[in-house]
Design an enzyme around this catalytic site. Structure first.
Site, PDB file in Angstrom:
ATOM      1  N   ASP A  13      33.269  54.038  45.611  1.00  0.00           N
ATOM      2  CA  ASP A  13      32.961  52.393  45.791  1.00  0.00           C
ATOM      3  C   ASP A  13      32.012  51.613  44.953  1.00  0.00           C
ATOM      4  OD1 ASP A  13      34.738  51.280  47.803  1.00  0.00           O
ATOM      5  OD2 ASP A  13      34.430  53.025  49.133  1.00  0.00           O
TER       6      ASP A  13
ATOM      7  N   GLU B  91      36.829  50.714  43.543  1.00  0.00           N
ATOM      8  CA  GLU B  91      37.947  48.302  43.591  1.00  0.00           C
ATOM      9  C   GLU B  91      36.710  47.427  43.462  1.00  0.00           C
ATOM     10  OE1 GLU B  91      38.772  47.672  47.343  1.00  0.00           O
ATOM     11  OE2 GLU B  91      37.281  48.102  48.040  1.00  0.00           O
ATOM     12  N   ASN B  92      35.492  47.406  43.319  1.00  0.00           N
ATOM     13  CA  ASN B  92      34.485  46.626  43.620  1.00  0.00           C
ATOM     14  C   ASN B  92      33.586  46.911  41.801  1.00  0.00           C
ATOM     15  OD1 ASN B  92      34.940  45.847  45.971  1.00  0.00           O
ATOM     16  ND2 ASN B  92      34.461  46.867  47.124  1.00  0.00           N
TER      17      ASN B  92
ATOM     18  N   ASN C 170      41.686  47.590  49.000  1.00  0.00           N
ATOM     19  CA  ASN C 170      42.653  46.460  49.714  1.00  0.00           C
ATOM     20  C   ASN C 170      42.159  45.235  48.871  1.00  0.00           C
ATOM     21  OD1 ASN C 170      39.817  47.605  50.791  1.00  0.00           O
ATOM     22  ND2 ASN C 170      40.040  44.767  51.734  1.00  0.00           N
ATOM     23  N   HIS C 171      40.573  46.005  47.636  1.00  0.00           N
ATOM     24  CA  HIS C 171      40.370  44.691  47.007  1.00  0.00           C
ATOM     25  C   HIS C 171      41.064  44.865  45.122  1.00  0.00           C
ATOM     26  CE1 HIS C 171      37.563  42.845  49.277  1.00  0.00           C
ATOM     27  NE2 HIS C 171      37.020  43.886  49.054  1.00  0.00           N
TER      28      HIS C 171
ATOM     29  N   HIS D   4      41.400  54.839  52.383  1.00  0.00           N
ATOM     30  CA  HIS D   4      40.596  53.777  52.577  1.00  0.00           C
ATOM     31  C   HIS D   4      41.089  52.619  53.787  1.00  0.00           C
ATOM     32  CE1 HIS D   4      38.393  50.982  49.453  1.00  0.00           C
ATOM     33  NE2 HIS D   4      38.856  49.881  50.319  1.00  0.00           N
TER      34      HIS D   4
ATOM     35  N   HIS E 178      35.417  52.910  51.943  1.00  0.00           N
ATOM     36  CA  HIS E 178      35.778  51.135  52.177  1.00  0.00           C
ATOM     37  C   HIS E 178      34.861  51.084  53.124  1.00  0.00           C
ATOM     38  CE1 HIS E 178      37.466  47.522  53.525  1.00  0.00           C
ATOM     39  NE2 HIS E 178      37.508  47.317  54.901  1.00  0.00           N
TER      40      HIS E 178
ATOM     41  N   HIS F  11      31.702  51.371  53.212  1.00  0.00           N
ATOM     42  CA  HIS F  11      30.345  51.462  52.715  1.00  0.00           C
ATOM     43  C   HIS F  11      28.484  52.200  52.539  1.00  0.00           C
ATOM     44  CE1 HIS F  11      31.493  48.229  49.553  1.00  0.00           C
ATOM     45  NE2 HIS F  11      32.722  48.913  49.560  1.00  0.00           N
TER      46      HIS F  11
END
Length: 265
Positions: free
Chosen positions: A8, A39-40, A67-68, A151, A176, A178
């Protein structure tokens, strides 16, 4: 085969940690495959093409999402040609761009990298257990080396997934939440498991966001804009997985790099 997985990447601070430490990690551990969940990576919400290419240039072989994945609209412009990116494989079949897994050649072996999304406390998606069963059956025709970035929110869903496919998958590593968990292990039939690999980015925030905003939300229950904490200390979270010649795991170890866990070359 040795796999390095970084969890992440969050905003500019996460990118900074990748830039500083990923080349050093690769020199120290000599992984044959390097996978990064990003994804972030762009301002804490999705990813754009510039950052995608940057992380690849720093040493990632495959980038996984979550999911992002659609939070940055720019992704729709390049995901179709992003051959080294995988988004959750259990998004509505045939209705979203991108791919849910990729297979990379490593010397005489092939490694499949699957991205899967959980359903508990998450946005709607297809059944990850059923989708994975179908994918594994197909991928096994080509290789027994299969890595899954799962995730998901709950440890129980991640554990259930790993135990169901123990011996069929090389590794199931969660993303996911973190926060890195302390449960790295190899299951009896040879699948490496870690409930969550943790986050790469702000060390002094709360799951990567400015802690003042998050605390305020808990105190007054009012809507609060979350922003990535780009000003404080930084951390990198990951894991290293060693696989045998038949694709099963023999070892998994966690990695943390921050002021409390300094990196040693």
């Amino acid at each position: 085969m040795r796999i390095l997985f970084i969890g992440d990447v969050m905003g500019n601070s996460g990118q900074n940690m990748i830039e500083e430490y990923l080349p050093r990690l690769k020199r120290k551990f000599h992984p044959q495959a390097t996978i990064v969940n990003a994804e972030n990576a762009t301002r804490g919400r999705g990813i754009n093409e510039k950052v995608y290419k940057k992380i690849l240039s720093l040493g990632a072989d495959v980038i996984t999402m979550g999911n992002h994945v659609w939070d940055n609209p720019e992704i729709n412009e390049f995901i179709g040609r992003a051959k080294k990116m995988v988004r959750p494989a259990n998004l509505p079949a045939g209705k979203v761009p991108g791919v849910g897994y990729t297979i990379m050649q490593i010397n005489q072996q092939k490694l499949a990298v699957i991205n899967m999304q959980g359903r508990v406390f998450m946005t709607p998606s297809d059944d990850p257990f059923a989708v994975a069963a179908t994918l594994i059956k197909e991928i096994k025709k080509e290789t027994n080396f299969i890595f899954v970035d799962f995730h998901a929110e709950t440890t129980s869903e991640k554990q259930a997934f790993a135990w169901l496919f123990d011996g069929q998958l090389s590794a199931v590593v969660g993303t996911h939440t973190h926060v890195q968990t302390n449960d790295a292990r190899v299951l009896p039939q040879g699948t490496a498991f870690l409930a969550d690999v943790g986050m790469t980015g702000p060390y002094d925030g709360i799951i990567g966001m400015r802690r003042e905003n998050v605390i305020e939300r808990f105190l007054n229950q009012m809507p609060t804009r979350f922003e990535v904490d780009e000003d404080g200390r930084q951390t990198l979270s990951g894991c290293l997985i060693d696989l045998t010649d038949d694709g099963t795991a023999k070892k998994i170890q966690t990695i943390q790099i921050n002021t409390d866990h300094p990196f040693e070359d």
